[in-house]
Write an enzyme that holds these catalytic residues in place. Structure first.
Site, short mmCIF file in Angstrom:
data_model
loop_
_atom_site.label_atom_id
_atom_site.label_comp_id
_atom_site.label_asym_id
_atom_site.label_seq_id
_atom_site.Cartn_x
_atom_site.Cartn_y
_atom_site.Cartn_z
CG HIS A 37 -1.84 -1.10 1.37
ND1 HIS A 37 -1.68 -2.10 2.29
CD2 HIS A 37 -2.98 -1.39 0.70
CE1 HIS A 37 -2.68 -2.96 2.18
NE2 HIS A 37 -3.48 -2.56 1.23
N GLY A 158 -3.15 -1.94 -6.78
CA GLY A 158 -2.01 -2.86 -6.89
C GLY A 158 -2.31 -4.01 -7.84
CG LEU A 195 4.81 -7.06 0.47
CD1 LEU A 195 5.00 -5.62 0.93
CD2 LEU A 195 5.37 -7.99 1.54
#
Ligand code: PAF
Length: 293
Positions: A37, A158, A195
């Protein structure tokens, strides 16, 4: 950095920037922020005069109520991370970083049930769409609301959630929204694991096992050079399933825009492999993807 909890406050904060001609970046999140993020926020801060970061665990995109209840809610540490990123970018740019954090309640966003239906097949029916019915409808409900509150110049997502971007791209085209979608590369741990907020649910041993997913995807790019698409797909599934503690839910090699399944490497110019794997005792559902061309 300002934290606001109501739509009116968010609009008022952004209107002040907009009236002086500022560009607005929007980073929609569900909180539990991590370095992935942070990379979206960093990019938005570099490319826009002000960045709105929404932190909202959106109930309408969870088809499993248990998953919704367990989802981490960590507003305080999220704000600390955002403030660190804002300081870093301010030092690089040599001017103040403007972040507005929008952290509304469920009642603020959904005073009435949202009955809108979004449908963008095949992007929202294949893969995650098949295994999580209603998920992308919920994503479109919240993202369309956030777009209408913030009226961003650019919005950042993302690429780990590759399918989500494909669905949102269709929604932006459909609603003729005047904004630029900015997909951002997957951020990985040093060993390659993508991630995810869900990685924290893995035990240390499971965390070690999980790296088999990205390692196999990376190796498959080499494998694909001398094998057919069907052989490559099977090889990825077999290799990951052979690792104790991992079980593939699906692996699809698709056209990177339409998400249509492909049968041959010559079928498209933009080819991506999308995977979902169950890992460990809970198990934790992990997703990842890899570009072949
Ligand atoms: O990717 C996410 O975290 C969510 O799906 C999003 C885009 C913030 C919508 O709730």
């Amino acid at each position: 950095m300002n934290v606001v909890h109501t739509i009116n406050d968010l609009k008022a904060q952004l209107a002040a920037f907009r009236s002086s001609g500022c560009s607005i970046g929007l980073v929609p999140t569900m909180g539990a922020l991590h370095a992935g993020h942070a990379s979206l926020v960093r990019r938005s801060l570099m490319e826009n005069d002000v960045t709105a970061v929404s932190i909202f665990v959106n109930p309408t995109q969870f088809n499993d109520k248990n998953d919704l209840a367990k989802y981490p809610r960590t507003l305080e540490s999220d704000c600390q991370l955002l403030s660190t990123v804002a300081d870093e970018v301010a030092a690089t740019k040599g001017c103040e970083s403007n972040i507005v954090v929008f952290a509304p309640s469920v009642d603020e966003i959904y005073p009435e049930p949202d009955t809108r239906q979004f449908s963008y097949p095949p992007t929202d029916t294949v893969m995650e769409g098949g295994f999580r019915p209603g998920h992308f409808n919920g994503v479109c409900q919240i993202v369309s609301k956030l777009f209408s509150y913030a009226e961003p110049t650019r919005a950042y997502f993302g690429e780990k959630d590759y399918q989500q971007i494909a669905v949102i791209r269709r929604m932006v085209d459909d609603l003729k929204l005047n904004l630029q979608l900015c997909p951002c590369p997957i951020v990985r741990e040093a060993d390659g694991l993508a991630l995810s907020s869900r990685n924290t649910l893995l035990t240390p041993d499971e965390r070690q096992t999980a790296v088999g997913i990205s390692q196999t995807l990376f190796k498959s790019v080499e494998y694909a050079k001398s094998h057919s698409l069907a052989e490559t797909k099977q090889w990825v599934v077999d290799t990951i399933n052979a690792i104790e503690g991992l079980e593939v839910q699906y692996y699809e090699i698709v056209d990177g825009l339409s998400l249509q399944s492909l049968t041959d490497w010559t079928d498209a110019d933009n080819i991506v492999g999308c995977i979902t794997v169950f890992c460990g005792h809970l198990p934790v559902r992990l997703i990842d993807n890899i570009r072949y061309k």
